[in-house]
Design a protein around this motif. Structure first.
Motif, PDB file in Angstrom:
ATOM      1  N   ASP A  23      12.797 -12.011   1.894  1.00 23.77           N
ATOM      2  CA  ASP A  23      11.962 -11.638   0.736  1.00 23.77           C
ATOM      3  C   ASP A  23      11.483 -10.190   0.845  1.00 23.77           C
ATOM      4  N   LEU A  24      11.036  -9.823   2.038  1.00 23.64           N
ATOM      5  CA  LEU A  24      10.532  -8.450   2.222  1.00 23.64           C
ATOM      6  C   LEU A  24      11.660  -7.440   2.071  1.00 23.64           C
ATOM      7  N   LYS A  25      12.799  -7.809   2.599  1.00 20.08           N
ATOM      8  CA  LYS A  25      13.953  -6.906   2.494  1.00 20.08           C
ATOM      9  C   LYS A  25      14.280  -6.649   1.023  1.00 20.08           C
ATOM     10  N   GLN A  26      14.284  -7.704   0.271  1.00 18.65           N
ATOM     11  CA  GLN A  26      14.614  -7.574  -1.151  1.00 18.65           C
ATOM     12  C   GLN A  26      13.530  -6.791  -1.905  1.00 18.65           C
ATOM     13  N   LYS A  27      12.279  -7.097  -1.594  1.00 16.47           N
ATOM     14  CA  LYS A  27      11.189  -6.503  -2.368  1.00 16.47           C
ATOM     15  C   LYS A  27      10.892  -5.056  -1.967  1.00 16.47           C
ATOM     16  N   TYR A  28      10.959  -4.768  -0.679  1.00 11.55           N
ATOM     17  CA  TYR A  28      10.479  -3.458  -0.211  1.00 11.55           C
ATOM     18  C   TYR A  28      11.556  -2.575   0.419  1.00 11.55           C
ATOM     19  N   PHE A  29      12.655  -3.160   0.834  1.00  4.91           N
ATOM     20  CA  PHE A  29      13.634  -2.376   1.606  1.00  4.91           C
ATOM     21  C   PHE A  29      15.038  -2.473   1.020  1.00  4.91           C
ATOM     22  N   SER A  30      15.126  -2.720  -0.268  1.00  2.06           N
ATOM     23  CA  SER A  30      16.449  -2.973  -0.840  1.00  2.06           C
ATOM     24  C   SER A  30      17.366  -1.752  -0.724  1.00  2.06           C
ATOM     25  N   ASP A  31      16.752  -0.567  -0.637  1.00  2.00           N
ATOM     26  CA  ASP A  31      17.595   0.633  -0.485  1.00  2.00           C
ATOM     27  C   ASP A  31      17.542   1.179   0.945  1.00  2.00           C
ATOM     28  N   ASP A  32      17.155   0.336   1.879  1.00  2.00           N
ATOM     29  CA  ASP A  32      17.006   0.795   3.266  1.00  2.00           C
ATOM     30  C   ASP A  32      17.816  -0.096   4.213  1.00  2.00           C
ATOM     31  N   PRO A  33      19.051   0.318   4.516  1.00  2.00           N
ATOM     32  CA  PRO A  33      19.915  -0.508   5.367  1.00  2.00           C
ATOM     33  C   PRO A  33      19.385  -0.659   6.793  1.00  2.00           C
TER      34      PRO A  33
ATOM     35  N   SER B 251       0.820  -1.212   0.000  1.00  2.00           N
ATOM     36  CA  SER B 251       0.000   0.000   0.000  1.00  2.00           C
ATOM     37  C   SER B 251       0.860   1.272   0.000  1.00  2.00           C
ATOM     38  N   ASP B 252       2.135   1.095   0.346  1.00  2.00           N
ATOM     39  CA  ASP B 252       3.044   2.253   0.425  1.00  2.00           C
ATOM     40  C   ASP B 252       2.664   3.228   1.528  1.00  2.00           C
ATOM     41  N   MET B 253       1.646   2.864   2.281  1.00  2.00           N
ATOM     42  CA  MET B 253       1.192   3.753   3.351  1.00  2.00           C
ATOM     43  C   MET B 253       2.317   4.022   4.351  1.00  2.00           C
ATOM     44  N   HIS B 254       3.094   2.969   4.608  1.00  2.00           N
ATOM     45  CA  HIS B 254       4.163   3.133   5.599  1.00  2.00           C
ATOM     46  C   HIS B 254       5.154   4.208   5.186  1.00  2.00           C
ATOM     47  N   LYS B 255       5.237   4.480   3.892  1.00  2.00           N
ATOM     48  CA  LYS B 255       6.207   5.496   3.462  1.00  2.00           C
ATOM     49  C   LYS B 255       5.785   6.902   3.859  1.00  2.00           C
ATOM     50  N   SER B 256       4.488   7.060   4.092  1.00  2.00           N
ATOM     51  CA  SER B 256       4.027   8.378   4.541  1.00  2.00           C
ATOM     52  C   SER B 256       4.255   8.550   6.048  1.00  2.00           C
ATOM     53  N   PHE B 257       4.612   7.459   6.709  1.00  2.00           N
ATOM     54  CA  PHE B 257       4.869   7.530   8.151  1.00  2.00           C
ATOM     55  C   PHE B 257       6.322   7.951   8.370  1.00  2.00           C
ATOM     56  N   ARG B 258       6.539   9.228   8.395  1.00  2.00           N
ATOM     57  CA  ARG B 258       7.916   9.715   8.415  1.00  2.00           C
ATOM     58  C   ARG B 258       8.579   9.588   9.785  1.00  2.00           C
ATOM     59  N   ASN B 259       7.797   9.364  10.808  1.00  2.00           N
ATOM     60  CA  ASN B 259       8.370   9.302  12.156  1.00  2.00           C
ATOM     61  C   ASN B 259       8.433   7.891  12.729  1.00  2.00           C
ATOM     62  N   VAL B 260       8.233   6.910  11.876  1.00  2.00           N
ATOM     63  CA  VAL B 260       8.547   5.541  12.290  1.00  2.00           C
ATOM     64  C   VAL B 260       9.605   4.991  11.341  1.00  2.00           C
ATOM     65  N   ARG B 261      10.447   4.164  11.903  1.00  2.00           N
ATOM     66  CA  ARG B 261      11.452   3.500  11.081  1.00  2.00           C
ATOM     67  C   ARG B 261      11.228   2.003  11.257  1.00  2.00           C
ATOM     68  N   ILE B 262      10.811   1.363  10.197  1.00  2.00           N
ATOM     69  CA  ILE B 262      10.578  -0.086  10.274  1.00  2.00           C
ATOM     70  C   ILE B 262      11.927  -0.790  10.186  1.00  2.00           C
ATOM     71  N   ARG B 263      12.314  -1.384  11.297  1.00  2.00           N
ATOM     72  CA  ARG B 263      13.661  -1.942  11.411  1.00  2.00           C
ATOM     73  C   ARG B 263      13.726  -3.439  11.084  1.00  2.00           C
ATOM     74  N   GLY B 264      12.550  -4.086  10.986  1.00  2.00           N
ATOM     75  CA  GLY B 264      12.586  -5.518  10.699  1.00  2.00           C
ATOM     76  C   GLY B 264      11.347  -6.211  11.210  1.00  2.00           C
ATOM     77  N   LEU B 265      11.515  -7.498  11.520  1.00  2.00           N
ATOM     78  CA  LEU B 265      10.382  -8.335  11.925  1.00  2.00           C
ATOM     79  C   LEU B 265      10.651  -8.987  13.274  1.00  2.00           C
ATOM     80  N   MET B 266       9.565  -9.300  13.956  1.00  2.00           N
ATOM     81  CA  MET B 266       9.647 -10.067  15.205  1.00  2.00           C
ATOM     82  C   MET B 266       8.627 -11.201  15.132  1.00  2.00           C
ATOM     83  N   GLY B 267       9.002 -12.353  15.665  1.00  2.00           N
ATOM     84  CA  GLY B 267       8.049 -13.454  15.711  1.00  2.00           C
ATOM     85  C   GLY B 267       8.330 -14.389  16.871  1.00  2.00           C
ATOM     86  N   MET B 268       7.270 -15.061  17.294  1.00  2.00           N
ATOM     87  CA  MET B 268       7.378 -16.050  18.372  1.00  2.00           C
ATOM     88  C   MET B 268       6.932 -17.396  17.845  1.00  2.00           C
ATOM     89  N   ALA B 269       7.754 -18.399  18.079  1.00  2.00           N
ATOM     90  CA  ALA B 269       7.395 -19.750  17.640  1.00  2.00           C
ATOM     91  C   ALA B 269       6.355 -20.349  18.589  1.00  2.00           C
TER      92      ALA B 269
END
Ligand SMILES: *Cc1c(COP(=O)(O)O)cnc(C)c1O
Length: 225
Positions: A177-187, A137-155
């Motif tokens: 996959d997400l890193k490659q598709k959506y965050f390739s220019d976001d270290p 949706s690209d909505m997250h790109k309008s969120f200028r004051n959050v930085r999506i740093r990755g994923l968390m999960g519990m088994a």
């Protein structure tokens, strides 16, 4: 050496230097936290807003507090200035509120998107489809004051190591996959938070960059939460 310090030392010796250790201090006292702090620990995880707020004011300012538990949107405001990473972002609405509260206080808040990988129904989190819908949706790109740093999960909470491994493996694959598709220019999209006391070794083998360890450091909690 006191047991908390000894436990930490043992865990550190078993975790690669590239993997961050979050000491999960929920239900534990400020004294216990200070013991860990004095042996060099700086990242601590809490899962309740009131408990976090009570601890923050009495403990050193260079502690990096991580929020790990389900967070209600109406409580974001209370913690936003104290948290360095919110690991439990489980809805678009929550991300939106974190963004607006961060903006109000002139900060940018690091967030992990929590993904539901366990077979239990009760755990919060996005499905793989939901997280892709958010990112598409690209909505997250309008969120200028959050930085999506990755994923968390519990088994799943189970003795079946094969199942735990398969769940972590699927999350690690999704992360790549997400890193490659959506965050390739976001270290900054570089954290995969998975692994707790009972399963952190498997999580690290499957690519975790951040483990969240409570009972193995501080001893058993009186009640599970
Ligand atoms: C409580 C908790 C942990 C730590 O659990 P332990 O089994 O005590 O290591 C890790 N992550 C989350 C999200 C938690 O709520």
């Amino acid at each position: 050496m006191n047991s908390i310090a000894a436990n930490l030392e043992l865990i550190r010796s078993q975790v690669p230097a590239s993997v961050r250790i979050v000491a999960v201090s929920k239900t534990k006292s400020p004294d216990d936290i200070m013991t860990a702090y004095n042996s060099g620990q700086r990242m601590f995880g809490e899962n309740r807003v009131q408990e976090l707020l009570g601890k923050v004011v009495n403990l050193p300012g260079d502690i990096q507090w991580h929020m790990l538990g389900h967070l209600q949107t109406n409580k974001v405001k209370q913690i936003i200035q104290f948290v360095s990473l919110i690991q439990s972002v489980d809805s678009v609405k929550l991300l939106q509120v974190i963004n607006s509260e961060s903006e109000k206080t002139g900060r940018t808040t690091g967030c992990l998107l929590q993904i539901h990988i366990a077979s239990e129904e009760t755990k919060y989190g996005f499905s793989f489809d939901e997280v892709r819908a958010l990112l598409d949706s690209d909505m997250h790109k309008s969120f200028r004051n959050v930085r999506i740093r990755g994923l968390m999960g519990m088994a799943t909470f189970t003795d079946n190591a094969d199942q735990v491994r398969a769940e972590f493996r699927s999350l690690a694959q999704e992360f790549r996959d997400l890193k490659q598709k959506y965050f390739s220019d976001d270290p900054d999209f570089n954290e995969l938070s998975m692994g707790m006391s009972g399963d952190y070794r498997i999580a690290i083998e499957e690519g975790s960059t951040m483990v969240r360890i409570g009972s193995l450091i501080f001893g058993d909690r009186n009640f599970k939460k």
